[in-house]
Design a protein around this motif. Structure first.
Motif, PDB file in Angstrom:
ATOM      1  N   ALA A 174       0.829  -1.168   0.295  1.00 36.00           N
ATOM      2  CA  ALA A 174      -0.612   0.063   0.009  1.00 36.00           C
ATOM      3  C   ALA A 174       0.429   1.405   0.171  1.00 36.00           C
ATOM      4  O   ALA A 174       0.469   2.500   0.838  1.00 36.00           O
TER       5      ALA A 174
ATOM      6  N   ARG B 178       6.034   7.955  -0.064  1.00 34.82           N
ATOM      7  CA  ARG B 178       7.752   8.298   0.957  1.00 34.82           C
ATOM      8  C   ARG B 178       8.036   6.625   1.111  1.00 34.82           C
ATOM      9  O   ARG B 178       9.222   7.400   0.841  1.00 34.82           O
TER      10      ARG B 178
ATOM     11  N   ASP C   8       0.463  -1.244  -4.786  1.00 37.39           N
ATOM     12  CA  ASP C   8      -0.796  -0.403  -4.785  1.00 37.39           C
ATOM     13  C   ASP C   8      -2.111  -0.772  -5.483  1.00 37.39           C
ATOM     14  O   ASP C   8      -1.910  -1.080  -6.864  1.00 37.39           O
ATOM     15  N   GLY C   9      -2.849  -0.458  -4.880  1.00 39.21           N
ATOM     16  CA  GLY C   9      -4.121  -0.366  -5.725  1.00 39.21           C
ATOM     17  C   GLY C   9      -4.902   0.726  -7.000  1.00 39.21           C
ATOM     18  O   GLY C   9      -5.583   0.954  -7.440  1.00 39.21           O
TER      19      GLY C   9
ATOM     20  N   ASP D  25      -4.577  -6.128  -6.018  1.00 38.82           N
ATOM     21  CA  ASP D  25      -5.857  -5.787  -5.168  1.00 38.82           C
ATOM     22  C   ASP D  25      -5.166  -6.855  -3.981  1.00 38.82           C
ATOM     23  O   ASP D  25      -5.257  -7.278  -3.803  1.00 38.82           O
ATOM     24  N   LEU D  26      -5.074  -6.045  -2.626  1.00 35.12           N
ATOM     25  CA  LEU D  26      -4.337  -5.862  -1.780  1.00 35.12           C
ATOM     26  C   LEU D  26      -4.706  -7.684  -0.921  1.00 35.12           C
ATOM     27  O   LEU D  26      -4.313  -8.338  -0.870  1.00 35.12           O
TER      28      LEU D  26
ATOM     29  N   SER E  52       2.597   0.561   5.471  1.00 36.97           N
ATOM     30  CA  SER E  52       2.272   2.094   6.378  1.00 36.97           C
ATOM     31  C   SER E  52       1.137   1.942   6.644  1.00 36.97           C
ATOM     32  O   SER E  52       0.480   3.009   5.309  1.00 36.97           O
TER      33      SER E  52
HETATM   34  C1  LIG Z   1      -4.006   5.519   4.023  1.00 38.37           C
HETATM   35  S1  LIG Z   1      -3.022   4.778   2.487  1.00 38.37           S
HETATM   36  C2  LIG Z   1      -1.367   5.104   2.643  1.00 38.37           C
HETATM   37  C3  LIG Z   1      -0.296   5.262   2.058  1.00 38.37           C
HETATM   38  C4  LIG Z   1       1.085   5.254   2.485  1.00 38.37           C
HETATM   39  N1  LIG Z   1       1.637   3.940   2.345  1.00 38.37           N
HETATM   40  C5  LIG Z   1       1.555   6.781   3.222  1.00 38.37           C
HETATM   41  O1  LIG Z   1       2.012   6.270   4.318  1.00 38.37           O
HETATM   42  O2  LIG Z   1       1.597   7.709   2.997  1.00 38.37           O
HETATM   43  C6  LIG Z   1      -3.604   3.549   1.984  1.00 38.37           C
HETATM   44  C7  LIG Z   1      -2.966   3.044   0.797  1.00 38.37           C
HETATM   45  O3  LIG Z   1      -4.075   2.078   0.708  1.00 38.37           O
HETATM   46  C8  LIG Z   1      -4.121   1.481  -0.670  1.00 38.37           C
HETATM   47  N2  LIG Z   1      -5.358   0.678  -0.683  1.00 38.37           N
HETATM   48  C9  LIG Z   1      -6.320   1.013  -0.168  1.00 38.37           C
HETATM   49  N3  LIG Z   1      -6.666  -0.568  -0.217  1.00 38.37           N
HETATM   50  C10 LIG Z   1      -6.203  -1.201  -1.232  1.00 38.37           C
HETATM   51  C11 LIG Z   1      -6.088  -2.587  -1.641  1.00 38.37           C
HETATM   52  N4  LIG Z   1      -7.552  -3.083  -1.473  1.00 38.37           N
HETATM   53  N5  LIG Z   1      -5.428  -3.184  -2.747  1.00 38.37           N
HETATM   54  C12 LIG Z   1      -4.692  -1.812  -2.337  1.00 38.37           C
HETATM   55  N6  LIG Z   1      -4.211  -0.915  -2.241  1.00 38.37           N
HETATM   56  C13 LIG Z   1      -5.161  -0.256  -1.412  1.00 38.37           C
HETATM   57  C14 LIG Z   1      -4.439   2.780  -1.169  1.00 38.37           C
HETATM   58  O4  LIG Z   1      -4.559   3.373  -2.438  1.00 38.37           O
HETATM   59  C15 LIG Z   1      -4.162   3.970  -1.135  1.00 38.37           C
HETATM   60  O5  LIG Z   1      -2.545   3.819  -1.282  1.00 38.37           O
END
Ligand SMILES: C[S@@+](CC[C@H](N)C(=O)[O-])C[C@H]1O[C@@H](n2cnc3c(N)ncnc32)[C@H](O)[C@@H]1O
Length: 209
Positions: free
Chosen positions: A39, A44, A60-61, A88-89, A105
């Motif tokens: 994700a 960063r 990431d999605g 899709d995680l 994170s």
């Molecule tokens: C709160 S952000 C955190 C981003 C980064 N890790 C940070 O700390 O700055 C959550 C991330 O999870 C990703 N995400 C949420 N659900 C997802 C899924 N089912 N599959 C892949 N990515 C997902 C979103 O696209 C987003 O980029």
């Protein structure tokens, strides 16, 4: 387009370029090699690690998030060490015993945590941070408790690893909002004798989520 695409494209979600404070404090003592950022968002931590010489798989999605990550890595000449994967995680196929470092994170990956731990090589390190349920008022993170860790939940989920640092705390973000967070750095090793490299003292970095 996902909700996250919209948040990233509109700038609604803070596009922090600073890596996570606890990760930065530990990084000099972490094993080098291959890293996985689960994700990755706008990259960063993935870009920080690629900049430090790791070969990083950033998952990431959100296509928009991955595009911003790609551009940031290119600005630092680190793009060649970064593999961007739109996935899709909940159904992602994590490879086994592949990574020296895995970071997660502000994504609640509890259902995938055993597969993610399996993806670590022996001696590899897991870094996780996420929002915590709190009785104090906090403005940052999910509005309900469902997507937050309960007290000690993150700690319990890594007790099969060697916990190098664990913290639950309320912190004030750079924008003045308060957040309740849990963070852990843990190594995939076992046995009664372990090494505990010195790391910097905790601070109040500009983490966000
Ligand atoms: C709160 S952000 C955190 C981003 C980064 N890790 C940070 O700390 O700055 C959550 C991330 O999870 C990703 N995400 C949420 N659900 C997802 C899924 N089912 N599959 C892949 N990515 C997902 C979103 O696209 C987003 O980029």
């Amino acid at each position: 387009m996902t909700d996250w695409d919209e948040r990233f494209r509109s700038g609604q979600y803070p596009q922090d370029t600073e890596p996570s404070e606890m990760l930065r404090r530990h990084v000099d003592a972490l094993p080098e090699g291959r890293a996985l950022d689960v994700a990755a968002g706008t990259g960063r931590n993935a870009v920080f690690l690629a900049d430090r010489g790791y070969r990083v798989d950033a998952l990431d999605g959100s296509r928009a998030g991955l595009e911003i990550t790609r551009d940031r890595a290119a600005e630092r000449d680190a793009g060649g060490r970064l593999e961007l994967v739109q996935t899709d995680l909940p159904s992602h196929a994590f490879p086994t015993e592949t990574y020296d470092l895995v970071t997660i994170s502000f994504y609640r990956a509890v259902d995938r945590l055993s597969d993610i731990k399996e993806s670590l090589r022996d001696g590899g390190v897991l870094y996780v941070e996420h929002h915590l349920r709190s009785s104090d008022p906090v403005e940052s993170g999910p509005s309900g408790d469902r997507y937050r860790f309960a007290a000690n939940e993150l700690l319990r989920s890594v007790l099969d690893l060697t916990v190098l640092e664990y913290a639950e705390r309320i912190e004030t973000r750079s924008d003045g909002r308060h957040a309740a967070t849990a963070r852990v750095v843990a190594r995939k090793t076992s046995g009664p004798r372990q090494s505990y490299p010195a790391v910097g003292k905790p601070g109040t970095g500009p983490d966000d989520g």
